[in-house]
Design a protein around this motif. Structure first.
Motif, short mmCIF file in Angstrom:
data_model
loop_
_atom_site.label_atom_id
_atom_site.label_comp_id
_atom_site.label_asym_id
_atom_site.label_seq_id
_atom_site.Cartn_x
_atom_site.Cartn_y
_atom_site.Cartn_z
N LEU B 12 -21.84 31.96 31.77
CA LEU B 12 -23.28 31.82 31.65
C LEU B 12 -23.88 33.00 30.87
N PHE B 13 -23.09 34.03 30.68
CA PHE B 13 -23.57 35.21 29.98
C PHE B 13 -22.72 35.45 28.74
N SER B 14 -23.36 35.93 27.69
CA SER B 14 -22.63 36.23 26.46
C SER B 14 -21.83 37.52 26.64
N GLU B 17 -24.11 40.41 26.86
CA GLU B 17 -24.78 40.51 28.16
C GLU B 17 -23.83 41.05 29.22
#
Lengths: 685, 77
Positions: B12-14, B17
């Motif tokens: 859900l996070f790059s 991130e």
């Protein structure tokens, strides 16, 4: 995640059981087109998907323009279901009708996730249908753990929400004619929650809440730790106290036992002096005289024993018997010596006989007869014995100690010597005892003679009595303290055992303070991360919205050129090219904004969710329509399901989508029967 | 029902991130890997629809981090 199929049973115009199946999107081909006329059942399909996913909560999506109280949800929901029940379907024997929906989804990795809802409409109470919902995850039916039906349904709904939260559904399953509501300057709490969920903030929020709960548990444990620490201190103090007491007892016992020993020694001495009678009083003159008599009696006995010992010894060795024995022994020894010498010389005698009378001896003239030769042989042997060594005169005719060796005789002599020696010791001992008794008797006699004037003796008696009394007291105290010591020793053992357990418990709790610190640090980390993430994602959202807006809107077409989003409440601020805020964008602009926002959200959320759009082009002009078809739909998501009329999607627009289409479905509606039939066709290779 | 349902939180996070999360975590002396695992676990529980036992799991993870900190301090001293 993609939608594989939707199965409808007696839902709206879809009588009986009908299935809308979607082929797997491939690279570049992600659009499923469902064509139908107005009133043909397009919106009903959209509603079916939403209702199948969310059940009663679907009213939040379908009637999201109106805030509803929870109790109204059920009423609205039941009313909607009643309206959706197909009247063309067959009723059961008791008039009961059924309606069902099944939505088959496919998650990442090809895992199937299937939601099925079924409703029963009782003929007697059609206003409140019964509902059942089941979920199959990766081929296995999901078994709720809750007991009550409502709780089970909530559990299943939570499972669905994890994949498609109800508060973001409107961003992915939407009616194009109502989409403008997304692009409101004040999105409302539900939208904010949806956006939070879409952008992953809810996960961080949830983790923060759970860490907070864990921290509260640790703080509870910390209180327990403080309590355990206090208990530990108290136990250690108790142990120290008891050990001190026991030391005190042991010290007292040692002192008393020492005193007891001294008392016993003194008692022995005093009793030995003989001043005290068995009753503890001073002995009378008569007692003393009696004791003298007893001593004299003892002495007489000893003297008799001595005389007896002497008398026993004497007859054992009479002088003439001893002499006779010695003479016999000596005579035997002489005889043995003579015999030994004779044995040594006998061969010489035979040699002499042989030389004189043997075959090699000179022959006599006249020669000797055999008898004469034998006579002279015997005479030589006898005379040889007499000439060489006559037998000793003292040698007995019959040997007496013939069978005894000289060693044996020596041993007999030694034994006799020891017997004499022992008897002498016995006699000496008795004589020594007699001497001692004589001295005691003499002392007793002195006491008798000086009885009246002996004050010391009276003092000794009193002293002895006092000592016995003190002895009794000490024994009592020693017994009492001994019992007390034993009891307190048991207490000490129990306390030490309790202490060991508490120390083990304390060791386990020692981490607590650090755990609280770690919890606080994690919460702070998550908060900082969430705030930074919110800022960066909102900035990216703004950029993506502007990117898609620039793609969809034709140049110079509208007022809105820029969108700013408040990172906290997602309030939208529309700005024109000059940077001034625009308060009321046009309807078309709002629709473009909304589509841009949806696309941007899909990009940033990193959630691979399908997009289902009902009537996507209704309020747009031709240019915008072409832009949406050509630029938005192919990029909106990995799977895009478009529910459109032929007026929206004419041949030209279908041709624009051709390269991106996976399949094409037609909703053939029969207005006379109010029934719609699904007809599907594959597109392309 | 199998346990490996759902998408790990890390997707859900790059990468950027996740790197941001890591830098904040390091600054606050929290294990970044442990934090990402906790987010994964939240996401997994959300997907499974069951949160039973999650708090206890979190406490165990926190205890492990706490024990490591104490051990590091002990080694440093």
């Amino acid at each position: 995640m993609i939608i594989r199929s939707l199965t409808l049973e007696n839902w709206g115009p879809y009588a009986g059981t009908q299935r809308l199946e979607f082929a797997t999107p491939r690279d570049g081909q992600n659009v499923h087109l469902v064509m139908g006329n107005n009133g043909g059942g397009k919106t009903t399909l959209l509603q079916a998907m939403i209702v199948c996913m969310h059940g009663r909560e679907s009213v939040k999506v379908l009637d999201s323009d109106e805030p509803l109280r929870r109790e109204n949800h059920q009423l609205t929901y039941d009313r909607m279901l009643r309206d959706k029940l197909s009247q063309t379907g067959e009723a059961g024997p008791d008039g009961e009708r059924q309606m069902a929906l099944t939505l088959e989804l496919e998650e990442e990795g090809g895992r199937p996730f299937i939601i099925s809802r079924r409703w029963w409409f009782d003929a007697g109470n059609p206003e409140q249908p019964e509902e059942s919902v089941t979920v199959t995850v990766n081929g296995e039916p999901y078994a709720p753990t809750s007991g009550a039906k409502d709780d089970r349904d909530d559990e299943i709904n939570a499972l669905v929400q994890a994949r498609m939260p109800v508060n973001i559904t409107k961003f992915f399953f939407f009616d194009g004619e109502k989409i403008q509501s997304i692009a409101q300057s004040d999105p409302g709490m539900e939208v904010v929650r949806g956006l939070d969920s879409l952008l992953g903030f809810h996960l961080i929020e949830q983790l923060s809440k759970d860490i907070k709960k864990a921290e509260q548990d640790f703080r509870g444990t910390e209180r327990e730790e403080i309590k355990v620490s206090k208990e530990l201190t108290a136990l250690r103090a108790d142990v120290a106290q008891i050990e001190l007491e026991l030391k005190g007892f042991e010290s007292d016992l040692a002192e008393w036992r020492g005193e007891l020993e001294e008392i016993d020694d003194e008692i022995r001495v005093l009793q030995h002096r003989g001043s005290v009678s068995p009753t503890g009083d001073r002995k009378s003159k008569l007692d003393l005289i009696q004791e003298i008599k007893e001593r004299e009696g003892e002495r007489a006995r000893l003297r008799r024993e001595v005389a007896k010992k002497v008398a026993e010894l004497a007859p054992a060795f009479p002088a003439d018997a001893v002499s006779g024995a010695i003479a016999r022994v000596q005579g035997e020894q002489a005889l043995r010596t003579w015999q030994s010498q004779l044995d040594q010389l006998a061969p010489e005698a035979e040699k002499l006989i042989d030389r004189v009378l043997g075959p090699s001896a000179p022959a006599s003239n006249p020669p000797l007869t055999d008898a004469q030769s034998g006579f002279y042989r015997e005479r030589v042997r006898v005379e040889w014995q007499h000439i060489l060594q006559p037998p000793p005169e003292e040698a007995p005719d019959v040997p007496w100690f013939e069978e005894f060796s000289s060693d044996e005789l020596t041993a007999v002599g030694r034994y006799l010597g020891q017997l004499v020696h022992r008897t002498q010791d016995d006699i000496r001992d008795r004589l020594a005892q007699d001497q001692e008794l004589f001295q005691v008797a003499q002392r007793l006699q002195e006491r008798v003679d000086n009885y009246e004037a002996n004050a010391q003796e009276q003092a000794e008696v009193e002293r002895l009595q006092s000592l016995h009394e003190r002895r009794g007291q000490l024994n009592g105290e020693i017994e009492r303290i001994g019992t007390e010591h034993s009891l307190r020793s048991n207490d000490l053992s129990d306390k030490k055992s309790e202490l060991a357990k508490k120390e083990a418990q304390a060791a386990g709790l020692s981490l607590v303070e650090e755990c609280i610190n770690v919890s606080s640090d994690i919460e702070a980390t998550l908060k900082e991360f969430r705030d930074e993430l919110r800022r960066s994602r909102v900035t990216e959202l703004e950029r993506k919205i502007e990117e898609m807006m620039a793609s969809l809107a034709h140049k110079g077409s509208g007022l809105v050129d820029d969108v700013d989003i408040d990172p906290v409440d997602f309030r939208l601020i529309f700005k024109n090219a000059a940077g001034n805020e625009v308060s009321q964008p046009s309807a078309g602009e709002k629709e473009i904004l909304a589509l841009s926002m949806i696309w941007a959200l899909g990009q940033i959320s990193r959630r691979d969710l399908p997009v289902v759009i009902d009537t996507p082009l209704g309020r747009l002009d031709q240019t915008h329509r072409s832009n949406v078809v050509g630029r938005f739909l192919p990029q909106a998501a990995n799977q895009v399901i478009v529910l459109a009329t032929d007026a929206e999607m004419d041949d030209g627009r279908i041709a624009m989508l051709q390269d991106h289409m996976v399949d094409l479905h037609h909703l053939d509606h029969d207005p006379d029967r109010s029934v719609t039939t699904i007809r599907s066709e594959k597109v392309g290779a | 029902m199998s346990d490996d349902t759902g998408v790990p939180a890390r997707t859900l996070f790059s990468d950027e991130e996740l790197e941001l999360l890591r830098s904040i975590a390091i600054r606050r002396n929290v294990s970044a890997d442990a934090l990402v695992e906790l987010l994964d676990r939240e996401r997994q529980m959300e997907h499974m629809g069951r949160r039973h036992g999650l708090i206890q799991e979190l406490k165990l993870s926190i205890q492990a981090i706490a024990a490591e900190r104490i051990s590091e301090r002990g080694a440093a001293s």
